[in-house]
Motif scaffolding. Structure first.
Motif, PDB file in Angstrom:
ATOM      1  N   GLU A 134       0.845  -1.212   0.000  1.00  0.00           N
ATOM      2  CA  GLU A 134       0.000   0.000   0.000  1.00  0.00           C
ATOM      3  C   GLU A 134       0.873   1.253   0.000  1.00  0.00           C
ATOM      4  N   TYR A 135       1.970   1.201   0.746  1.00  0.00           N
ATOM      5  CA  TYR A 135       2.912   2.328   0.771  1.00  0.00           C
ATOM      6  C   TYR A 135       3.462   2.571  -0.644  1.00  0.00           C
ATOM      7  N   GLY A 171       1.209   4.287  -2.809  1.00  0.00           N
ATOM      8  CA  GLY A 171       0.865   5.653  -2.374  1.00  0.00           C
ATOM      9  C   GLY A 171      -0.332   5.728  -1.445  1.00  0.00           C
ATOM     10  N   ASN A 172      -0.845   4.578  -0.998  1.00  0.00           N
ATOM     11  CA  ASN A 172      -2.008   4.583  -0.083  1.00  0.00           C
ATOM     12  C   ASN A 172      -1.515   4.556   1.367  1.00  0.00           C
ATOM     13  N   LEU A 173      -1.101   5.698   1.829  1.00  0.00           N
ATOM     14  CA  LEU A 173      -0.421   5.747   3.127  1.00  0.00           C
ATOM     15  C   LEU A 173      -1.324   5.394   4.299  1.00  0.00           C
ATOM     16  N   GLU A 174      -2.592   5.835   4.245  1.00  0.00           N
ATOM     17  CA  GLU A 174      -3.505   5.516   5.361  1.00  0.00           C
ATOM     18  C   GLU A 174      -3.701   4.003   5.486  1.00  0.00           C
ATOM     19  N   GLU A 188       8.430  10.692   6.886  1.00  0.00           N
ATOM     20  CA  GLU A 188       8.202  11.410   5.625  1.00  0.00           C
ATOM     21  C   GLU A 188       7.078  12.439   5.760  1.00  0.00           C
ATOM     22  N   ASP A 189       6.182  12.170   6.723  1.00  0.00           N
ATOM     23  CA  ASP A 189       5.040  13.061   6.937  1.00  0.00           C
ATOM     24  C   ASP A 189       5.371  14.157   7.960  1.00  0.00           C
ATOM     25  N   ILE A 232       6.906   6.125   7.239  1.00  0.00           N
ATOM     26  CA  ILE A 232       5.756   6.953   6.810  1.00  0.00           C
ATOM     27  C   ILE A 232       5.654   8.215   7.687  1.00  0.00           C
ATOM     28  N   TYR A 233       5.747   8.028   9.017  1.00  0.00           N
ATOM     29  CA  TYR A 233       5.623   9.181   9.919  1.00  0.00           C
ATOM     30  C   TYR A 233       6.758  10.181   9.690  1.00  0.00           C
ATOM     31  N   ALA A 272      -1.663   1.738   4.406  1.00  0.00           N
ATOM     32  CA  ALA A 272      -0.384   1.154   4.851  1.00  0.00           C
ATOM     33  C   ALA A 272      -0.276   1.232   6.371  1.00  0.00           C
ATOM     34  N   ILE A 273      -0.593   2.414   6.918  1.00  0.00           N
ATOM     35  CA  ILE A 273      -0.533   2.597   8.382  1.00  0.00           C
ATOM     36  C   ILE A 273      -1.457   1.604   9.079  1.00  0.00           C
TER      37      ILE A 273
END
Lengths: 164, 267
Positions: B183-184, B187-190, B219-220, B216-217, B192-193
């Motif tokens: 998912e990451y 591009g589906n980050l939510e 990069e965010d 992810i965190y 993936a989380i």
């Protein structure tokens, strides 16, 4: 009668000796044992020729794992032309001091048939491997040991795409 | 005295002959199951291989012998020899050995298309059965094969199917991790989380999930969250997924942690 007894003893002795020798030889020799070839292996020495373990038995590895190997040698090997698709598999020894040598290789195509690889490419791969210096030899709580190691070079459409 | 010597010679000759007879009997005539177990226990030795050859001579259609004989060749990088034997086992009993051959193509050769062909063929031969090649769910292995091919959508689909096959509580924790990675990558980050968090619900020791979240965190720009997961990834690093025979496709290293740590400092 006397000679018959001696002949019986001699034959039984010889048969037992031959069988024992054969059994011992078969039990001691293992698939993938690499014998020394002075011309090919130059001055590489193992610590104990009679005890070379397998890579999976005692955690032999390169510092940083196979990823680190790939990161270090992939760039200099990826530009070579390998002709075809398949796998080049290197088997070599990491001696008890963390030095590597006695390189042997086999290559198979996608049908698992033998695949020809140019000697120049093999030489370049060996050269790249020899630059790797941070090997962790097989070890336990008491000592370090010689062991075999296997590394695969994946070829697709004439190019190196992976090392693992 | 001469008689005594003669008797001693006869005893010795009889003992030696008896020894030879026992050895020959064990090699050629004892129960095939015992000889098979002996050869399997001596895996990798030439004696083991000779025993398998003897067994094959008497029972050339026994797929188990070819399968077991192939194992040390493949473990030691002699794939041509190993797969020649394994192919024969598959020919003799495809349902029994296709899954293992697919597993070997995936994990030892990284021949993802070849692995998928074997898994699909096995599946078609066993309708209504969820196959578990070499103890792993077939859809998990398909997912890994598609992941190797870089087809994250199909990989994610099969990992989800694997969770469905096994039930959420029994699924391989790496299914959740792999979906997180896929998912990451898409591009589906939510999503993936969510999947990384599901992995951590199964086990707080999932280093791969902690690292995925940290990345992810980071990069965010959520530095504190990233730092917290990085610390856990470091703390539980010894629980990482690894295998003495081959490197997993999603295997992580200390260098991955260092990379995310650097990223977290720079963002």
């Amino acid at each position: 009668m006397k000679s018959k007894t001696n002949i019986f003893l001699l034959i039984s002795f010889l048969v037992a000796i031959i069988l024992t020798g054969w059994l011992n030889y078969q039990a001691k020799n293992r698939i993938g044992d690499l014998s020394e070839n002075k011309e090919q292996d130059h001055d590489f020495q193992v610590c104990n020729e009679d005890r070379i373990t397998q890579y999976y038995g005692m955690d032999t590895d390169f510092e940083g794992g196979k990823r680190a190997i790939k990161n270090k040698i992939f760039p200099e090997l990826e530009e070579l032309n390998y002709k075809g698709s398949g796998l080049i598999t290197f088997r070599f020894i990491v001696n008890c001091e963390g030095e590597i040598g006695r390189f042997r290789h086999k290559a198979t195509d996608l049908d698992m048939e033998e695949m020809a690889i140019s000697p120049a490419n093999i030489e370049k791969i060996e050269g790249a491997l020899l630059k790797l210096k941070n090997w962790n030899p097989a070890s336990n709580d008491y000592n370090t040991y010689d062991s075999y190691y296997v590394l695969n070079f994946k070829i697709r459409n004439d190019k190196l795409v992976d090392i693992f | 005295m001469k008689k005594l010597f003669k008797i001693l010679k006869l005893i010795l000759a009889t003992l030696l002959t008896g020894y030879s007879i026992v050895v020959i009997y064990m090699l050629l005539f004892s129960s095939p199951e015992k000889r098979y177990s002996f050869a399997a226990n001596m895996q990798g030795s030439e004696l083991s291989q000779k025993m398998f050859e003897i067994l094959k001579f008497k029972d050339p259609e026994n797929d188990r012998i070819y399968f077991e004989q192939s194992v040390p060749f493949n473990k030691r990088g002699y794939y041509e020899e190993g797969f020649m034997l394994l192919d024969k086992a598959v020919t003799l009993d495809p349902k029994m050995h296709l899954g293992y051959r697919g597993y070997m193509k995936l994990r030892f050769l990284r021949n993802f298309k070849g692995a998928l062909a074997d898994f699909d063929r096995l599946d078609s031969l066993t309708p209504g059965v969820i196959d578990t090649p070499w103890g792993e769910d077939i859809d998990f292995l398909r997912g890994e094969s598609y992941y190797g091919l870089g087809d994250y959508q199909k990989a994610s689909k099969h990992f989800k199917k694997s969770i469905e096959n096994q039930g959420e509580d029994w699924a391989d924790i790496q299914s959740f991790v792999y979906i997180g990675i896929c998912e990451y990558e898409m591009g589906n980050l939510e999503a993936a989380i969510n999947y990384y968090k599901k992995a951590l619900e199964q086990s707080k020791y999932s280093v791969e999930a902690h690292l995925g979240l940290a990345k992810i965190y980071s990069e965010d720009g959520k530095k504190e969250l990233a730092k917290s997961h990085l610390e856990k990834a470091e703390k539980y690093f010894n629980y990482k997924r690894n295998d003495p025979y081959s490197e997993y496709l999603n295997e992580i290293y200390k260098s991955d942690l260092a990379q995310v740590k650097t990223l977290n400092k720079s963002t």
